[in-house]
Design an enzyme around this catalytic site. Structure first.
Site: not given
Length: 197
Positions: A110, A152-153, A156
């Site tokens: 990351c 993953h995004e 976030h």
């Protein structure tokens, strides 16, 4: 101009980002943010960047997995990861739906946890429903590495880092990852770390 990528410990990385209004989606400020995020992503380089990673508390992410990023990987590794080129695109107010919950585990890094990686399990396939930079809704199904990037995004945007999902015993500096684990099968890494397959 490039944006500063904030690192773990910054509160913005641990808060749920706010949705953009329809008016904000196509505003000059959002267009400028997207352009700067694209340039920052390519400079890093990375395959995804969410607005909270540059200190902006909105549900915007940019994704791009370029051929040049994959050129150094052996074909067997690309196939195992189901990794393909993904053209640049923007996600505004994305929502993910799991299409194939089969857990797939690979090392993940990351840009906001700079210099480290760890094994992370993700769903094999997801559908993303979002708006593009023109405020148009779209839906796309992703499998393999692209599905991992999306998960993953969107994490976030929800205030979640891969650190929350990782196999703790696999956490490693990138230098040690390259020295000890790069190119090895996940099962081999798990055995070496004393983990149950």
């Amino acid at each position: 101009m490039l944006l500063k990528i904030v690192q773990t410990g910054e509160p913005v990385l641990r808060q749920r980002a706010r949705d953009l209004t329809p008016e904000e989606m196509t505003s000059p400020a959002t267009r400028r943010l997207i352009d700067l995020m694209r340039d920052t992503l390519r400079d890093a380089p990375g395959v995804g960047l969410a607005a909270p990673q540059v200190g902006v508390d909105v549900r915007v992410a940019v994704i791009e997995d370029r051929a040049e990023y994959q050129a150094m990987l052996p074909p067997a590794e690309l196939a195992a990861r189901e990794r393909q080129v993904v053209d640049f695109h923007v996600l505004i107010n994305p929502r993910l739906v799991v299409e194939d919950a089969t857990p797939v585990e690979f090392h993940e890094g990351c840009l906001s946890v700079n210099g480290f990686s760890a094994l992370v399990r993700r769903a094999r396939a997801v559908r993303v429903e979002a708006f593009d930079e023109q405020g148009r809704p779209f839906s796309r199904v992703a499998t393999g590495w692209y599905a991992r990037i999306l998960q993953h995004e969107v994490d976030h945007l929800d205030g979640t880092l891969y650190l929350d999902r990782m196999e703790p015993r696999s956490f490693s500096t990138l230098d040690n990852h390259r020295r000890h684990w790069a190119g090895k099968q996940v099962a081999e890494v798990r055995r070496a770390l004393g983990l149950v397959p």
